[in-house]
Design an enzyme around this catalytic site. Structure first.
Site, PDB file in Angstrom:
ATOM      1  N   GLY A 130      -0.266  88.371 -68.720  1.00  0.00           N
ATOM      2  CA  GLY A 130       1.040  87.721 -68.847  1.00  0.00           C
ATOM      3  C   GLY A 130       1.953  87.889 -67.652  1.00  0.00           C
ATOM      4  N   ASP A 165       5.296  91.824 -68.261  1.00  0.00           N
ATOM      5  CA  ASP A 165       6.001  90.570 -68.548  1.00  0.00           C
ATOM      6  C   ASP A 165       7.023  90.768 -69.665  1.00  0.00           C
ATOM      7  OD1 ASP A 165       3.930  91.108 -70.286  1.00  0.00           O
ATOM      8  OD2 ASP A 165       3.255  89.047 -70.490  1.00  0.00           O
ATOM      9  N   ASP A 168       7.580  94.557 -76.265  1.00  0.00           N
ATOM     10  CA  ASP A 168       7.841  94.133 -77.636  1.00  0.00           C
ATOM     11  C   ASP A 168       7.861  95.404 -78.498  1.00  0.00           C
ATOM     12  OD1 ASP A 168       7.283  91.369 -79.358  1.00  0.00           O
ATOM     13  OD2 ASP A 168       6.277  93.063 -80.253  1.00  0.00           O
ATOM     14  N   LYS A 177      12.386  93.016 -76.057  1.00  0.00           N
ATOM     15  CA  LYS A 177      12.902  92.661 -77.388  1.00  0.00           C
ATOM     16  C   LYS A 177      13.430  93.942 -78.026  1.00  0.00           C
ATOM     17  CE  LYS A 177       9.552  88.938 -78.254  1.00  0.00           C
ATOM     18  NZ  LYS A 177       8.283  88.618 -78.945  1.00  0.00           N
ATOM     19  N   VAL A 188       7.952  84.055 -77.403  1.00  0.00           N
ATOM     20  CA  VAL A 188       8.225  83.200 -76.247  1.00  0.00           C
ATOM     21  C   VAL A 188       6.928  82.820 -75.522  1.00  0.00           C
ATOM     22  CG1 VAL A 188      10.630  83.851 -75.789  1.00  0.00           C
ATOM     23  CG2 VAL A 188       8.793  85.283 -74.883  1.00  0.00           C
ATOM     24  N   ARG A 240       6.354  76.441 -66.022  1.00  0.00           N
ATOM     25  CA  ARG A 240       7.277  77.120 -65.103  1.00  0.00           C
ATOM     26  C   ARG A 240       8.431  77.767 -65.841  1.00  0.00           C
ATOM     27  NH1 ARG A 240       8.361  75.748 -59.726  1.00  0.00           N
ATOM     28  NH2 ARG A 240       6.568  74.727 -58.831  1.00  0.00           N
TER      29      ARG A 240
HETATM   30  P1  IMP Z   1       3.762  95.403 -77.104  1.00  0.00           P
HETATM   31  O1  IMP Z   1       2.576  96.279 -76.896  1.00  0.00           O
HETATM   32  O2  IMP Z   1       3.980  95.105 -78.579  1.00  0.00           O
HETATM   33  O3  IMP Z   1       5.029  95.926 -76.452  1.00  0.00           O
HETATM   34  O4  IMP Z   1       3.436  93.975 -76.489  1.00  0.00           O
HETATM   35  C1  IMP Z   1       3.283  93.771 -75.137  1.00  0.00           C
HETATM   36  C2  IMP Z   1       2.380  92.603 -74.824  1.00  0.00           C
HETATM   37  O5  IMP Z   1       2.280  91.672 -75.917  1.00  0.00           O
HETATM   38  C3  IMP Z   1       2.948  91.818 -73.674  1.00  0.00           C
HETATM   39  O6  IMP Z   1       2.471  92.288 -72.434  1.00  0.00           O
HETATM   40  C4  IMP Z   1       2.492  90.396 -73.981  1.00  0.00           C
HETATM   41  O7  IMP Z   1       1.217  90.171 -73.425  1.00  0.00           O
HETATM   42  C5  IMP Z   1       2.406  90.328 -75.487  1.00  0.00           C
HETATM   43  N1  IMP Z   1       3.625  89.746 -76.077  1.00  0.00           N
HETATM   44  C6  IMP Z   1       4.634  90.395 -76.716  1.00  0.00           C
HETATM   45  N2  IMP Z   1       5.589  89.543 -77.121  1.00  0.00           N
HETATM   46  C7  IMP Z   1       5.177  88.318 -76.725  1.00  0.00           C
HETATM   47  C8  IMP Z   1       5.776  86.994 -76.815  1.00  0.00           C
HETATM   48  O8  IMP Z   1       6.871  86.771 -77.367  1.00  0.00           O
HETATM   49  N3  IMP Z   1       5.056  85.985 -76.248  1.00  0.00           N
HETATM   50  C9  IMP Z   1       3.855  86.170 -75.619  1.00  0.00           C
HETATM   51  N4  IMP Z   1       3.281  87.363 -75.509  1.00  0.00           N
HETATM   52  C10 IMP Z   1       3.937  88.437 -76.046  1.00  0.00           C
END
Ligand code: IMP
Length: 184
Positions: free
Chosen positions: A48, A103, A106, A135, A157, A172
């Site tokens: 990402g 990127d 979450d 987030k 997103v 983009r």
């Molecule tokens: P986490 O481990 O839950 O913090 O998620 C991190 C990874 O999940 C990011 O590097 C993204 O690849 C993916 N991700 C989290 N939220 C989104 C989103 O809203 N759209 C697309 N990919 C997301």
């Protein structure tokens, strides 16, 4: 910017390319303030991060090196909670100052796994973290995120490198999942 349809879901415009560039430039300048006397290694967390990483480098005025690692936890629009390393680190970063470039943060599961991996097995001199998006409603970990481009609401997103089931990375601009369509 118009709505886009990817697989079974509709996404509405959220942040334009020009707004993203301003955010990225600010992050690059903040990092430079802290590292202007060093040669940090920017470690991009694939996939990402591709667009953010490339734009960040273009806005970064100082000396730096790059490396990549690939992690994954998402299936569709949901985090599985289980993070696994899909591709090994592409460079030896022992005794180097590294900045992990994400990127989006979450749940924080990915950065937790990354910190564990880097501090326990790679022995860098220091580790900081930069993310384009955060987030805060979902992030429940203790780790300090040193550089945050923008805090966003808890909505999925797409675009600017971020995918929905592997598609949509090439837009983009950044899009948000359309309201009321989450359970489609
Ligand atoms: P986490 O481990 O839950 O913090 O998620 C991190 C990874 O999940 C990011 O590097 C993204 O690849 C993916 N991700 C989290 N939220 C989104 C989103 O809203 N759209 C697309 N990919 C997301």
């Amino acid at each position: 910017m118009e709505k886009v349809r990817v697989h079974d879901k509709t996404f509405v415009p959220y942040l334009k390319d020009a707004e993203l560039q301003e955010i990225v430039k600010t992050v690059a300048e903040k990092i430079y303030e802290d590292y202007k006397d060093e040669v940090p290694v920017f470690v991009g967390v694939l996939n990402g991060v591709v667009m953010f990483f490339s734009d960040l480098l273009k806005h970064y005025p100082g000396r730096c090196e790059v490396a990549f690692i690939q992690m994954s936890s998402y299936v569709g629009t949901q985090s599985t909670g289980i993070v696994y390393k899909k591709m090994d680190l592409t460079k030896d970063i022992k005794d180097r100052h590294i900045i992990l470039i994400e990127d989006i943060v979450d749940t924080g599961n990915t950065i937790e796994s990354l910190f564990q991996y880097f501090t326990e097995t790679q022995r860098p001199k220091s580790v900081k973290l930069a993310t384009l998006l955060l987030k805060p409603e979902v992030y429940k970990k203790e780790f300090v995120i040193d550089y945050v481009g923008k805090e966003i609401p808890n909505k999925f997103v797409l675009g600017y490198g971020l995918d929905y089931d592997e598609e949509g990375r090439n837009y983009r601009d950044l899009y948000q999942l359309e309201e009321g369509r989450i359970n489609e």
